[in-house]
Design a protein around this motif. Structure first.
Motif, PDB file in Angstrom:
ATOM      1  N   SER A  37      28.738   7.309   2.792  1.00 24.33           N
ATOM      2  CA  SER A  37      30.017   7.005   2.140  1.00 24.33           C
ATOM      3  C   SER A  37      30.301   5.504   2.184  1.00 24.33           C
ATOM      4  CB  SER A  37      31.162   7.779   2.782  1.00 24.33           C
ATOM      5  OG  SER A  37      31.461   7.284   4.064  1.00 24.33           O
ATOM      6  N   VAL A  38      29.679   4.805   3.122  1.00 20.84           N
ATOM      7  CA  VAL A  38      29.837   3.359   3.239  1.00 20.84           C
ATOM      8  C   VAL A  38      28.745   2.629   2.455  1.00 20.84           C
ATOM      9  CG1 VAL A  38      29.819   1.418   4.844  1.00 20.84           C
ATOM     10  CG2 VAL A  38      30.960   3.541   5.475  1.00 20.84           C
ATOM     11  N   ASP A  39      27.506   3.126   2.526  1.00 18.51           N
ATOM     12  CA  ASP A  39      26.372   2.495   1.838  1.00 18.51           C
ATOM     13  C   ASP A  39      25.492   3.574   1.226  1.00 18.51           C
ATOM     14  OD1 ASP A  39      24.235   1.050   0.916  1.00 18.51           O
ATOM     15  OD2 ASP A  39      23.796   0.059   2.815  1.00 18.51           O
ATOM     16  N   ALA A  40      25.659   3.818  -0.052  1.00 18.18           N
ATOM     17  CA  ALA A  40      24.957   4.902  -0.748  1.00 18.18           C
ATOM     18  C   ALA A  40      23.475   4.610  -0.963  1.00 18.18           C
ATOM     19  CB  ALA A  40      25.626   5.169  -2.091  1.00 18.18           C
ATOM     20  N   LYS A  41      23.030   3.402  -0.663  1.00 20.39           N
ATOM     21  CA  LYS A  41      21.628   3.044  -0.899  1.00 20.39           C
ATOM     22  C   LYS A  41      20.766   3.110   0.362  1.00 20.39           C
ATOM     23  CE  LYS A  41      22.219   0.419  -5.070  1.00 20.39           C
ATOM     24  NZ  LYS A  41      21.647  -0.641  -5.873  1.00 20.39           N
ATOM     25  N   LEU A  42      21.302   3.645   1.433  1.00 19.33           N
ATOM     26  CA  LEU A  42      20.522   3.757   2.666  1.00 19.33           C
ATOM     27  C   LEU A  42      19.333   4.689   2.478  1.00 19.33           C
ATOM     28  CD1 LEU A  42      23.328   4.037   5.376  1.00 19.33           C
ATOM     29  CD2 LEU A  42      21.727   2.151   5.076  1.00 19.33           C
ATOM     30  N   SER A  43      18.192   4.292   3.026  1.00 17.42           N
ATOM     31  CA  SER A  43      17.004   5.144   2.978  1.00 17.42           C
ATOM     32  C   SER A  43      17.042   6.155   4.119  1.00 17.42           C
ATOM     33  CB  SER A  43      15.745   4.279   3.117  1.00 17.42           C
ATOM     34  OG  SER A  43      15.689   3.716   4.425  1.00 17.42           O
ATOM     35  N   ALA A  44      16.209   7.176   4.012  1.00 17.95           N
ATOM     36  CA  ALA A  44      16.125   8.179   5.078  1.00 17.95           C
ATOM     37  C   ALA A  44      15.705   7.519   6.393  1.00 17.95           C
ATOM     38  CB  ALA A  44      15.163   9.289   4.688  1.00 17.95           C
ATOM     39  N   ALA A  45      14.799   6.564   6.320  1.00 14.99           N
ATOM     40  CA  ALA A  45      14.336   5.874   7.529  1.00 14.99           C
ATOM     41  C   ALA A  45      15.472   5.096   8.189  1.00 14.99           C
ATOM     42  CB  ALA A  45      13.179   4.937   7.187  1.00 14.99           C
ATOM     43  N   LYS A  46      16.281   4.408   7.381  1.00 14.13           N
ATOM     44  CA  LYS A  46      17.414   3.659   7.938  1.00 14.13           C
ATOM     45  C   LYS A  46      18.465   4.610   8.496  1.00 14.13           C
ATOM     46  CE  LYS A  46      16.911  -0.509   5.204  1.00 14.13           C
ATOM     47  NZ  LYS A  46      17.480  -1.383   4.173  1.00 14.13           N
ATOM     48  N   LEU A  47      18.694   5.715   7.788  1.00 13.52           N
ATOM     49  CA  LEU A  47      19.636   6.717   8.291  1.00 13.52           C
ATOM     50  C   LEU A  47      19.180   7.243   9.651  1.00 13.52           C
ATOM     51  CD1 LEU A  47      20.417   8.715   5.044  1.00 13.52           C
ATOM     52  CD2 LEU A  47      22.073   7.456   6.423  1.00 13.52           C
ATOM     53  N   ALA A  48      17.890   7.534   9.768  1.00 10.96           N
ATOM     54  CA  ALA A  48      17.354   8.056  11.032  1.00 10.96           C
ATOM     55  C   ALA A  48      17.618   7.077  12.173  1.00 10.96           C
ATOM     56  CB  ALA A  48      15.855   8.324  10.897  1.00 10.96           C
ATOM     57  N   LYS A  49      17.387   5.808  11.915  1.00  8.90           N
ATOM     58  CA  LYS A  49      17.603   4.786  12.939  1.00  8.90           C
ATOM     59  C   LYS A  49      19.080   4.693  13.324  1.00  8.90           C
ATOM     60  CE  LYS A  49      16.360   0.046  14.000  1.00  8.90           C
ATOM     61  NZ  LYS A  49      15.695  -1.172  13.553  1.00  8.90           N
ATOM     62  N   LEU A  50      19.956   4.713  12.315  1.00  6.16           N
ATOM     63  CA  LEU A  50      21.393   4.594  12.572  1.00  6.16           C
ATOM     64  C   LEU A  50      21.975   5.825  13.266  1.00  6.16           C
ATOM     65  CD1 LEU A  50      22.436   2.951   9.186  1.00  6.16           C
ATOM     66  CD2 LEU A  50      22.475   1.860  11.441  1.00  6.16           C
ATOM     67  N   VAL A  51      21.471   7.006  12.898  1.00  6.40           N
ATOM     68  CA  VAL A  51      21.975   8.245  13.484  1.00  6.40           C
ATOM     69  C   VAL A  51      21.348   8.487  14.857  1.00  6.40           C
ATOM     70  CG1 VAL A  51      22.119  10.756  13.168  1.00  6.40           C
ATOM     71  CG2 VAL A  51      22.469   9.252  11.224  1.00  6.40           C
ATOM     72  N   GLY A  52      20.132   7.986  15.050  1.00  5.14           N
ATOM     73  CA  GLY A  52      19.457   8.159  16.336  1.00  5.14           C
ATOM     74  C   GLY A  52      18.632   9.438  16.407  1.00  5.14           C
ATOM     75  N   VAL A  53      18.108   9.863  15.255  1.00  5.53           N
ATOM     76  CA  VAL A  53      17.246  11.048  15.203  1.00  5.53           C
ATOM     77  C   VAL A  53      15.964  10.679  14.468  1.00  5.53           C
ATOM     78  CG1 VAL A  53      19.185  12.675  15.268  1.00  5.53           C
ATOM     79  CG2 VAL A  53      18.323  11.891  13.072  1.00  5.53           C
ATOM     80  N   SER A  54      15.032  11.614  14.411  1.00  9.14           N
ATOM     81  CA  SER A  54      13.768  11.350  13.725  1.00  9.14           C
ATOM     82  C   SER A  54      13.956  11.341  12.210  1.00  9.14           C
ATOM     83  CB  SER A  54      12.737  12.421  14.094  1.00  9.14           C
ATOM     84  OG  SER A  54      13.094  13.659  13.509  1.00  9.14           O
ATOM     85  N   GLY A  55      13.026  10.704  11.535  1.00 13.41           N
ATOM     86  CA  GLY A  55      13.051  10.696  10.079  1.00 13.41           C
ATOM     87  C   GLY A  55      12.966  12.096   9.510  1.00 13.41           C
ATOM     88  N   ARG A  56      12.168  12.937  10.134  1.00 13.02           N
ATOM     89  CA  ARG A  56      12.034  14.320   9.675  1.00 13.02           C
ATOM     90  C   ARG A  56      13.362  15.072   9.802  1.00 13.02           C
ATOM     91  NH1 ARG A  56      10.717  17.649   6.212  1.00 13.02           N
ATOM     92  NH2 ARG A  56      10.191  19.721   6.907  1.00 13.02           N
ATOM     93  N   ASN A  57      14.074  14.838  10.900  1.00 10.63           N
ATOM     94  CA  ASN A  57      15.375  15.471  11.106  1.00 10.63           C
ATOM     95  C   ASN A  57      16.344  15.082   9.984  1.00 10.63           C
ATOM     96  OD1 ASN A  57      18.192  15.676  12.108  1.00 10.63           O
ATOM     97  ND2 ASN A  57      17.226  16.407  13.972  1.00 10.63           N
ATOM     98  N   VAL A  58      16.360  13.806   9.609  1.00 14.14           N
ATOM     99  CA  VAL A  58      17.223  13.348   8.522  1.00 14.14           C
ATOM    100  C   VAL A  58      16.816  14.018   7.215  1.00 14.14           C
ATOM    101  CG1 VAL A  58      17.815  11.342   7.087  1.00 14.14           C
ATOM    102  CG2 VAL A  58      17.879  11.154   9.569  1.00 14.14           C
ATOM    103  N   GLU A  59      15.516  14.089   6.942  1.00 12.84           N
ATOM    104  CA  GLU A  59      15.033  14.718   5.712  1.00 12.84           C
ATOM    105  C   GLU A  59      15.461  16.181   5.621  1.00 12.84           C
ATOM    106  OE1 GLU A  59      10.821  14.081   5.553  1.00 12.84           O
ATOM    107  OE2 GLU A  59      11.050  11.903   5.479  1.00 12.84           O
ATOM    108  N   VAL A  60      15.350  16.903   6.721  1.00 15.34           N
ATOM    109  CA  VAL A  60      15.747  18.323   6.750  1.00 15.34           C
ATOM    110  C   VAL A  60      17.243  18.452   6.495  1.00 15.34           C
ATOM    111  CG1 VAL A  60      16.026  20.326   8.280  1.00 15.34           C
ATOM    112  CG2 VAL A  60      13.845  19.103   8.211  1.00 15.34           C
ATOM    113  N   ASN A  61      18.040  17.612   7.133  1.00 19.75           N
ATOM    114  CA  ASN A  61      19.493  17.685   6.957  1.00 19.75           C
ATOM    115  C   ASN A  61      19.924  17.251   5.562  1.00 19.75           C
ATOM    116  OD1 ASN A  61      20.985  18.644   9.428  1.00 19.75           O
ATOM    117  ND2 ASN A  61      19.532  17.220  10.336  1.00 19.75           N
ATOM    118  N   ILE A  62      19.259  16.264   4.982  1.00 21.06           N
ATOM    119  CA  ILE A  62      19.553  15.864   3.608  1.00 21.06           C
ATOM    120  C   ILE A  62      19.218  17.004   2.658  1.00 21.06           C
ATOM    121  CG2 ILE A  62      18.732  14.397   1.712  1.00 21.06           C
ATOM    122  CD1 ILE A  62      18.740  12.063   3.693  1.00 21.06           C
TER     123      ILE A  62
END
Length: 91
Positions: A37-62
């Motif tokens: 909602s703050v930055d719509a251009k974030l990649s899954a990898a950046k989201l994973a780093k910011l959230v503190g979970v694995s890239g795969r976890n972010v992909e599954v949740n997305i």
């Protein structure tokens, strides 16, 4: 690399989406939506780093958010952006 379109207050966005989805969002999904909602251009990898979970976890949740109609990807995988869908019916 920030989105040119801010999507409002982070807490308000998360709370509104949680109500719309019946309160069934998990913590990771809420954090992903708050960040997008703050930055719509974030990649899954950046989201994973910011959230503190694995890239795969972010992909599954997305994927789950997309299946529920809460999140869609607009544009190409490389230069596109995420769009949070407001599921609230029109007045």
């Amino acid at each position: 690399e920030t989105s040119e379109k801010p999507h409002g207050n982070i807490g308000e966005t998360s709370e509104k989406l949680q109500k719309q989805s019946g309160g069934e969002l998990n913590d990771t999904q809420r954090k992903i939506l708050e960040l997008l909602s703050v930055d719509a251009k974030l990649s899954a990898a950046k989201l994973a780093k910011l959230v503190g979970v694995s890239g795969r976890n972010v992909e599954v949740n997305i994927k789950k958010l997309k299946e529920r109609g809460i999140l869609i990807r607009c544009g190409s995988p490389k230069s596109g952006y995420w769009k949070i869908i407001d599921k609230k019916p029109l007045d």
